[in-house]
Design an enzyme around this catalytic site. Sequence first.
Site, PDB file in Angstrom:
ATOM      1  N   GLY A 113      -5.287  -4.575   7.255  1.00 21.43           N
ATOM      2  CA  GLY A 113      -6.136  -3.837   7.319  1.00 21.43           C
ATOM      3  C   GLY A 113      -7.392  -3.869   8.594  1.00 21.43           C
ATOM      4  O   GLY A 113      -7.724  -3.004   9.091  1.00 21.43           O
ATOM      5  N   THR A 162       0.813  -1.243  -0.165  1.00 25.06           N
ATOM      6  CA  THR A 162       0.137   0.123   0.099  1.00 25.06           C
ATOM      7  C   THR A 162       1.082   1.321  -0.053  1.00 25.06           C
ATOM      8  O   THR A 162       2.119   1.197   0.743  1.00 25.06           O
ATOM      9  CB  THR A 162      -0.781  -0.065   1.226  1.00 25.06           C
ATOM     10  OG1 THR A 162      -1.654  -1.047   1.307  1.00 25.06           O
ATOM     11  CG2 THR A 162      -1.475   1.208   1.529  1.00 25.06           C
ATOM     12  N   THR A 204      -0.289   1.245   6.613  1.00 27.69           N
ATOM     13  CA  THR A 204      -0.082   0.093   5.894  1.00 27.69           C
ATOM     14  C   THR A 204      -0.141  -1.216   6.808  1.00 27.69           C
ATOM     15  O   THR A 204       0.347  -1.011   7.886  1.00 27.69           O
ATOM     16  CB  THR A 204       0.926   0.214   5.111  1.00 27.69           C
ATOM     17  OG1 THR A 204       1.292  -1.149   4.300  1.00 27.69           O
ATOM     18  CG2 THR A 204       2.343   0.525   5.686  1.00 27.69           C
ATOM     19  N   GLY A 205      -0.605  -2.301   6.154  1.00 24.84           N
ATOM     20  CA  GLY A 205      -0.548  -3.466   7.290  1.00 24.84           C
ATOM     21  C   GLY A 205      -1.753  -4.399   6.939  1.00 24.84           C
ATOM     22  O   GLY A 205      -2.568  -4.132   6.297  1.00 24.84           O
ATOM     23  N   ARG A 215     -14.236  -6.887  -0.392  1.00 22.91           N
ATOM     24  CA  ARG A 215     -13.527  -6.660   0.761  1.00 22.91           C
ATOM     25  C   ARG A 215     -12.912  -5.272   0.888  1.00 22.91           C
ATOM     26  O   ARG A 215     -12.397  -4.860  -0.252  1.00 22.91           O
ATOM     27  CB  ARG A 215     -12.459  -7.697   1.316  1.00 22.91           C
ATOM     28  CG  ARG A 215     -11.719  -7.275   2.346  1.00 22.91           C
ATOM     29  CD  ARG A 215     -10.396  -6.460   2.126  1.00 22.91           C
ATOM     30  NE  ARG A 215      -9.308  -6.514   3.550  1.00 22.91           N
ATOM     31  CZ  ARG A 215      -8.253  -5.824   3.477  1.00 22.91           C
ATOM     32  NH1 ARG A 215      -7.990  -5.048   2.399  1.00 22.91           N
ATOM     33  NH2 ARG A 215      -7.492  -5.678   4.469  1.00 22.91           N
ATOM     34  N   VAL A 216     -13.385  -4.345   1.727  1.00 22.96           N
ATOM     35  CA  VAL A 216     -12.548  -3.236   1.905  1.00 22.96           C
ATOM     36  C   VAL A 216     -11.870  -3.060   3.016  1.00 22.96           C
ATOM     37  O   VAL A 216     -12.092  -3.616   4.283  1.00 22.96           O
ATOM     38  CB  VAL A 216     -13.722  -2.039   1.990  1.00 22.96           C
ATOM     39  CG1 VAL A 216     -13.214  -0.637   2.266  1.00 22.96           C
ATOM     40  CG2 VAL A 216     -14.608  -2.075   0.830  1.00 22.96           C
ATOM     41  N   GLY A 217     -10.433  -2.594   2.917  1.00 21.72           N
ATOM     42  CA  GLY A 217      -9.590  -2.582   3.947  1.00 21.72           C
ATOM     43  C   GLY A 217      -9.611  -1.223   4.908  1.00 21.72           C
ATOM     44  O   GLY A 217     -10.543  -0.412   4.401  1.00 21.72           O
ATOM     45  N   ASP A 218      -8.520  -0.924   5.341  1.00 26.76           N
ATOM     46  CA  ASP A 218      -8.494   0.192   6.331  1.00 26.76           C
ATOM     47  C   ASP A 218      -8.147   1.427   5.648  1.00 26.76           C
ATOM     48  O   ASP A 218      -8.589   2.602   5.904  1.00 26.76           O
ATOM     49  CB  ASP A 218      -7.577   0.156   7.303  1.00 26.76           C
ATOM     50  CG  ASP A 218      -5.900  -0.173   6.776  1.00 26.76           C
ATOM     51  OD1 ASP A 218      -6.065  -0.984   6.054  1.00 26.76           O
ATOM     52  OD2 ASP A 218      -5.010   0.469   7.162  1.00 26.76           O
TER      53      ASP A 218
HETATM   54  N1  ASP Z   1      -3.567  -1.837   4.674  1.00 27.55           N
HETATM   55  C1  ASP Z   1      -4.074  -2.412   3.390  1.00 27.55           C
HETATM   56  C2  ASP Z   1      -5.322  -3.273   3.372  1.00 27.55           C
HETATM   57  O1  ASP Z   1      -5.537  -3.772   4.526  1.00 27.55           O
HETATM   58  C3  ASP Z   1      -2.941  -3.352   2.944  1.00 27.55           C
HETATM   59  C4  ASP Z   1      -1.570  -2.874   2.835  1.00 27.55           C
HETATM   60  O2  ASP Z   1      -0.984  -1.953   3.504  1.00 27.55           O
HETATM   61  O3  ASP Z   1      -0.806  -3.470   2.285  1.00 27.55           O
HETATM   62  O4  ASP Z   1      -6.173  -2.977   2.482  1.00 27.55           O
END
Ligand code: ASP
Length: 300
Positions: A219, A166, A216-217, A194-197
Amino acid sequence: MPDPVLVIHGGSGPWTAVLTDPARKQAALAGLAAALAAGGARLADGADALDAVQAAIAVLEDDPQFNAGRGAALTEAGHPECDAALMDGRDLRAGAVAGLRRTRNPVTAARAVLDEGRHVLLAGPDAEAWLHAHGVVACGPDWLVTPAARAWLDGWRAGRESPLGTVGAVALDRHGALAAGTSTGGLTGKRPGRVGDSPLIGAGTWADGHAAVSCTGMGEAFIRSAFAVRAAGAVAAGGTPEAALDAGLDRVAGLGGTGGAILVAADGRWALRSRDPGMARGVWTVDGVRTWVRNPPAGP
Ligand code: ASP
Protein backbone atom coordinates in the site's frame (compact mmCIF):
# COMPACT_ATOMS: atom_id res chain seq x y z
CA MET A 1 -25.03 2.54 -23.71
CA PRO A 2 -22.34 -0.17 -23.15
CA ASP A 3 -23.24 -3.48 -21.51
CA PRO A 4 -22.73 -3.64 -17.75
CA VAL A 5 -19.44 -5.06 -16.45
CA LEU A 6 -18.21 -6.10 -12.99
CA VAL A 7 -14.51 -6.79 -12.36
CA ILE A 8 -13.27 -8.00 -8.96
CA HIS A 9 -10.02 -8.95 -7.29
CA GLY A 10 -9.18 -10.97 -4.21
CA GLY A 11 -5.64 -9.71 -3.86
CA SER A 12 -2.34 -9.84 -5.71
CA GLY A 13 0.58 -11.72 -4.23
CA PRO A 14 2.50 -14.99 -4.14
CA TRP A 15 -0.62 -17.11 -3.57
CA THR A 16 1.86 -20.03 -3.23
CA ALA A 17 -0.30 -22.23 -1.00
CA VAL A 18 -3.31 -21.79 -3.28
CA LEU A 19 -1.45 -22.25 -6.57
CA THR A 20 0.14 -25.49 -5.35
CA ASP A 21 -3.05 -27.02 -3.91
CA PRO A 22 -5.81 -27.80 -6.45
CA ALA A 23 -8.51 -27.97 -3.76
CA ARG A 24 -7.59 -24.57 -2.36
CA LYS A 25 -7.38 -23.11 -5.84
CA GLN A 26 -10.87 -24.38 -6.63
CA ALA A 27 -12.15 -22.92 -3.35
CA ALA A 28 -10.65 -19.52 -4.18
CA LEU A 29 -12.17 -19.58 -7.67
CA ALA A 30 -15.54 -20.55 -6.17
CA GLY A 31 -15.31 -17.63 -3.73
CA LEU A 32 -14.66 -15.25 -6.59
CA ALA A 33 -17.55 -16.71 -8.59
CA ALA A 34 -19.93 -16.23 -5.64
CA ALA A 35 -18.96 -12.56 -5.40
CA LEU A 36 -19.37 -12.07 -9.15
CA ALA A 37 -22.77 -13.75 -9.00
CA ALA A 38 -23.93 -11.44 -6.20
CA GLY A 39 -22.74 -8.25 -7.88
CA GLY A 40 -23.61 -9.36 -11.41
CA ALA A 41 -27.18 -10.17 -10.38
CA ARG A 42 -27.52 -6.59 -9.15
CA LEU A 43 -26.27 -5.21 -12.47
CA ALA A 44 -28.53 -7.55 -14.44
CA ASP A 45 -31.49 -6.27 -12.40
CA GLY A 46 -30.63 -2.69 -13.30
CA ALA A 47 -29.09 -1.73 -9.96
CA ASP A 48 -26.44 0.95 -10.01
CA ALA A 49 -22.72 0.22 -10.10
CA LEU A 50 -22.22 1.34 -6.50
CA ASP A 51 -24.68 -1.28 -5.19
CA ALA A 52 -23.09 -4.01 -7.33
CA VAL A 53 -19.60 -3.17 -6.09
CA GLN A 54 -20.77 -3.15 -2.48
CA ALA A 55 -22.58 -6.50 -2.87
CA ALA A 56 -19.57 -8.23 -4.45
CA ILE A 57 -17.17 -6.93 -1.80
CA ALA A 58 -19.45 -7.98 1.06
CA VAL A 59 -19.38 -11.59 -0.22
CA LEU A 60 -15.58 -11.53 -0.35
CA GLU A 61 -15.41 -10.01 3.16
CA ASP A 62 -17.53 -12.85 4.53
CA ASP A 63 -15.29 -15.43 2.85
CA PRO A 64 -12.37 -16.24 5.20
CA GLN A 65 -10.11 -17.11 2.27
CA PHE A 66 -9.61 -13.42 1.55
CA ASN A 67 -7.84 -10.72 3.55
CA ALA A 68 -10.85 -8.51 4.24
CA GLY A 69 -13.57 -8.67 6.87
CA ARG A 70 -13.53 -12.23 8.25
CA GLY A 71 -10.01 -13.54 7.65
CA ALA A 72 -8.37 -10.10 7.73
CA ALA A 73 -4.63 -9.93 8.22
CA LEU A 74 -3.52 -9.16 11.79
CA THR A 75 -1.35 -6.36 13.13
CA GLU A 76 1.93 -7.11 14.89
CA ALA A 77 -0.12 -6.94 18.12
CA GLY A 78 -2.41 -9.71 16.82
CA HIS A 79 -5.58 -7.69 16.12
CA PRO A 80 -7.56 -7.13 12.91
CA GLU A 81 -7.75 -3.49 11.77
CA CYS A 82 -9.89 -3.30 8.65
CA ASP A 83 -9.90 -0.54 6.02
CA ALA A 84 -12.45 -0.03 3.23
CA ALA A 85 -13.65 2.54 0.70
CA LEU A 86 -16.40 3.07 -1.85
CA MET A 87 -16.58 5.75 -4.55
CA ASP A 88 -19.39 6.71 -6.90
CA GLY A 89 -18.09 7.92 -10.26
CA ARG A 90 -21.29 9.82 -11.04
CA ASP A 91 -20.71 12.61 -8.56
CA LEU A 92 -17.38 11.75 -6.84
CA ARG A 93 -19.17 10.93 -3.58
CA ALA A 94 -16.93 8.71 -1.46
CA GLY A 95 -16.95 6.99 1.91
CA ALA A 96 -14.12 5.23 3.70
CA VAL A 97 -13.21 3.73 7.06
CA ALA A 98 -9.90 2.76 8.64
CA GLY A 99 -8.82 0.58 11.54
CA LEU A 100 -12.17 -1.10 12.23
CA ARG A 101 -11.92 -3.94 14.77
CA ARG A 102 -15.51 -4.91 15.43
CA THR A 103 -17.39 -4.47 12.17
CA ARG A 104 -18.54 -7.48 10.20
CA ASN A 105 -18.57 -5.84 6.77
CA PRO A 106 -16.25 -2.83 6.53
CA VAL A 107 -17.65 -2.04 3.06
CA THR A 108 -21.06 -1.46 4.66
CA ALA A 109 -19.40 1.02 7.00
CA ALA A 110 -17.83 2.79 4.02
CA ARG A 111 -21.29 2.97 2.43
CA ALA A 112 -22.73 4.54 5.58
CA VAL A 113 -20.05 7.25 5.47
CA LEU A 114 -20.73 7.85 1.77
CA ASP A 115 -24.50 8.00 2.26
CA GLU A 116 -24.26 10.44 5.16
CA GLY A 117 -22.02 12.66 3.04
CA ARG A 118 -20.65 14.80 5.86
CA HIS A 119 -17.14 13.33 5.78
CA VAL A 120 -15.12 11.01 3.54
CA LEU A 121 -12.93 8.98 5.93
CA LEU A 122 -13.72 7.90 9.49
CA ALA A 123 -11.28 6.11 11.81
CA GLY A 124 -11.00 5.11 15.44
CA PRO A 125 -13.24 3.63 18.12
CA ASP A 126 -15.63 6.59 18.33
CA ALA A 127 -16.22 6.39 14.59
CA GLU A 128 -16.88 2.66 14.87
CA ALA A 129 -19.37 3.29 17.67
CA TRP A 130 -21.17 5.89 15.49
CA LEU A 131 -21.34 3.41 12.61
CA HIS A 132 -22.81 0.70 14.84
CA ALA A 133 -25.38 3.16 16.14
CA HIS A 134 -26.36 3.92 12.54
CA GLY A 135 -27.15 0.44 11.31
CA VAL A 136 -23.73 -1.04 10.50
CA VAL A 137 -23.59 -4.56 11.94
CA ALA A 138 -21.04 -5.06 14.72
CA CYS A 139 -19.29 -8.33 15.50
CA GLY A 140 -17.15 -9.64 18.33
CA PRO A 141 -13.41 -9.18 17.72
CA ASP A 142 -12.94 -12.95 17.47
CA TRP A 143 -15.37 -13.27 14.56
CA LEU A 144 -12.94 -11.54 12.20
CA VAL A 145 -9.90 -13.58 13.31
CA THR A 146 -9.27 -16.90 11.56
CA PRO A 147 -6.67 -19.60 12.27
CA ALA A 148 -5.14 -18.86 8.86
CA ALA A 149 -4.63 -15.19 9.74
CA ARG A 150 -2.95 -16.24 13.00
CA ALA A 151 -0.71 -18.60 11.02
CA TRP A 152 0.22 -15.76 8.61
CA LEU A 153 1.22 -13.64 11.61
CA ASP A 154 3.32 -16.48 13.03
CA GLY A 155 4.96 -16.85 9.62
CA TRP A 156 5.60 -13.10 9.40
CA ARG A 157 7.23 -13.20 12.86
CA ALA A 158 9.42 -16.06 11.59
CA GLY A 159 10.44 -13.96 8.57
CA ARG A 160 8.36 -15.78 5.97
CA GLU A 161 6.52 -14.01 3.15
CA SER A 162 2.97 -12.89 3.98
CA PRO A 163 0.11 -13.44 1.60
CA LEU A 164 -1.75 -10.39 0.39
CA GLY A 165 -5.44 -10.74 -0.40
CA THR A 166 -7.21 -7.41 -0.24
CA VAL A 167 -10.50 -7.48 -2.13
CA GLY A 168 -11.94 -4.95 -4.54
CA ALA A 169 -14.52 -4.40 -7.25
CA VAL A 170 -15.17 -1.96 -10.09
CA ALA A 171 -18.35 -1.80 -12.13
CA LEU A 172 -20.08 -0.10 -15.01
CA ASP A 173 -23.87 -0.22 -14.89
CA ARG A 174 -26.41 -0.12 -17.70
CA HIS A 175 -26.98 3.59 -17.10
CA GLY A 176 -23.30 4.26 -17.82
CA ALA A 177 -22.29 4.96 -14.20
CA LEU A 178 -18.99 3.74 -12.72
CA ALA A 179 -18.13 2.82 -9.12
CA ALA A 180 -15.16 1.36 -7.25
CA GLY A 181 -14.57 -0.21 -3.86
CA THR A 182 -11.77 -1.87 -1.91
CA SER A 183 -11.63 -3.65 1.47
CA THR A 184 -8.66 -5.06 3.35
CA GLY A 185 -7.11 -6.19 6.59
CA GLY A 186 -3.94 -4.57 5.28
CA LEU A 187 -0.49 -6.07 5.60
CA THR A 188 0.18 -8.90 8.05
CA GLY A 189 2.33 -7.65 10.93
CA LYS A 190 1.56 -3.98 10.23
CA ARG A 191 2.03 -1.52 13.07
CA PRO A 192 -1.22 -0.88 14.95
CA GLY A 193 -2.77 2.25 13.48
CA ARG A 194 -1.16 1.84 10.07
CA VAL A 195 -3.53 2.75 7.22
CA GLY A 196 -2.87 1.44 3.72
CA ASP A 197 -3.89 2.61 0.29
CA SER A 198 -7.28 0.85 0.15
CA PRO A 199 -9.37 3.46 2.04
CA LEU A 200 -7.46 6.44 0.62
CA ILE A 201 -9.44 7.98 -2.22
CA GLY A 202 -7.16 8.42 -5.22
CA ALA A 203 -4.56 5.93 -3.97
CA GLY A 204 -6.14 2.46 -3.70
CA THR A 205 -9.68 3.37 -4.79
CA TRP A 206 -11.07 5.84 -7.35
CA ALA A 207 -14.06 6.26 -9.65
CA ASP A 208 -15.03 9.18 -11.89
CA GLY A 209 -16.80 9.61 -15.21
CA HIS A 210 -13.92 7.98 -17.12
CA ALA A 211 -12.83 4.95 -15.11
CA ALA A 212 -13.13 3.04 -11.84
CA VAL A 213 -10.01 1.56 -10.21
CA SER A 214 -9.25 -0.72 -7.24
CA CYS A 215 -5.74 -1.71 -6.15
CA THR A 216 -3.98 -4.43 -4.18
CA GLY A 217 -0.37 -4.73 -3.13
CA MET A 218 2.15 -2.91 -1.00
CA GLY A 219 0.00 0.00 0.00
CA GLU A 220 2.71 2.51 0.79
CA ALA A 221 3.91 2.49 -2.83
CA PHE A 222 0.34 2.87 -4.12
CA ILE A 223 -0.20 5.86 -1.82
CA ARG A 224 3.07 7.53 -2.79
CA SER A 225 2.30 7.16 -6.48
CA ALA A 226 -1.39 8.20 -6.22
CA PHE A 227 -2.10 5.08 -8.23
CA ALA A 228 -5.86 4.96 -8.74
CA VAL A 229 -6.59 8.57 -9.70
CA ARG A 230 -3.62 8.65 -12.09
CA ALA A 231 -4.76 5.44 -13.78
CA ALA A 232 -8.21 6.94 -14.34
CA GLY A 233 -6.55 10.10 -15.65
CA ALA A 234 -4.51 8.08 -18.13
CA VAL A 235 -7.73 6.57 -19.50
CA ALA A 236 -9.34 10.02 -19.65
CA ALA A 237 -6.32 11.16 -21.69
CA GLY A 238 -6.95 8.39 -24.23
CA GLY A 239 -4.82 5.54 -22.90
CA THR A 240 -5.97 1.93 -22.87
CA PRO A 241 -6.94 0.36 -19.52
CA GLU A 242 -3.97 -2.02 -19.75
CA ALA A 243 -1.49 0.77 -20.44
CA ALA A 244 -2.93 2.90 -17.64
CA LEU A 245 -2.46 0.09 -15.09
CA ASP A 246 0.95 -0.92 -16.42
CA ALA A 247 2.25 2.64 -16.14
CA GLY A 248 1.00 2.78 -12.55
CA LEU A 249 2.57 -0.56 -11.69
CA ASP A 250 5.86 0.67 -13.19
CA ARG A 251 5.71 3.65 -10.82
CA VAL A 252 4.95 1.29 -7.91
CA ALA A 253 7.93 -0.89 -8.90
CA GLY A 254 10.09 2.23 -9.06
CA LEU A 255 9.22 2.83 -5.42
CA GLY A 256 10.18 -0.73 -4.48
CA GLY A 257 6.62 -2.03 -4.36
CA THR A 258 4.56 -4.65 -6.14
CA GLY A 259 0.91 -5.55 -6.56
CA GLY A 260 -1.94 -5.34 -9.02
CA ALA A 261 -5.05 -3.40 -9.95
CA ILE A 262 -8.33 -3.62 -11.82
CA LEU A 263 -10.01 -0.98 -13.96
CA VAL A 264 -13.22 -0.58 -15.92
CA ALA A 265 -13.68 2.34 -18.31
CA ALA A 266 -16.85 4.23 -19.21
CA ASP A 267 -16.92 2.59 -22.65
CA GLY A 268 -16.95 -0.92 -21.13
CA ARG A 269 -13.27 -1.80 -21.66
CA TRP A 270 -11.67 -3.37 -18.59
CA ALA A 271 -8.30 -4.66 -17.43
CA LEU A 272 -6.80 -6.77 -14.63
CA ARG A 273 -3.03 -6.46 -14.15
CA SER A 274 -0.59 -7.84 -11.61
CA ARG A 275 3.17 -8.04 -11.12
CA ASP A 276 2.91 -11.04 -8.76
CA PRO A 277 2.73 -14.80 -9.40
CA GLY A 278 -0.92 -14.79 -8.40
CA MET A 279 -3.88 -12.47 -8.37
CA ALA A 280 -7.32 -13.74 -7.48
CA ARG A 281 -9.61 -11.98 -9.92
CA GLY A 282 -12.64 -12.32 -12.10
CA VAL A 283 -15.04 -10.60 -14.43
CA TRP A 284 -18.82 -10.71 -14.90
CA THR A 285 -20.31 -9.62 -18.21
CA VAL A 286 -23.63 -10.32 -19.85
CA ASP A 287 -21.87 -13.28 -21.54
CA GLY A 288 -20.95 -14.99 -18.25
CA VAL A 289 -18.29 -15.21 -15.55
CA ARG A 290 -14.53 -15.82 -15.75
CA THR A 291 -12.17 -16.27 -12.78
CA TRP A 292 -8.40 -16.70 -12.37
CA VAL A 293 -5.82 -17.05 -9.62
CA ARG A 294 -2.58 -17.66 -11.51
CA ASN A 295 -1.24 -14.58 -13.21
CA PRO A 296 -1.12 -14.51 -17.03
CA PRO A 297 0.50 -15.53 -19.31
CA ALA A 298 0.44 -18.90 -17.53
CA GLY A 299 -3.36 -18.70 -17.61
CA PRO A 300 -5.98 -19.65 -15.06
N1 ASP B 1 -2.93 -2.78 -0.38
C1 ASP B 1 -3.21 -3.35 0.91
C2 ASP B 1 -2.58 -2.49 1.97
O1 ASP B 1 -1.46 -2.06 1.79
C3 ASP B 1 -2.73 -4.75 1.07
C4 ASP B 1 -3.09 -5.73 -0.02
O2 ASP B 1 -3.45 -5.36 -1.11
O3 ASP B 1 -3.03 -6.93 0.23
O4 ASP B 1 -3.18 -2.31 3.00
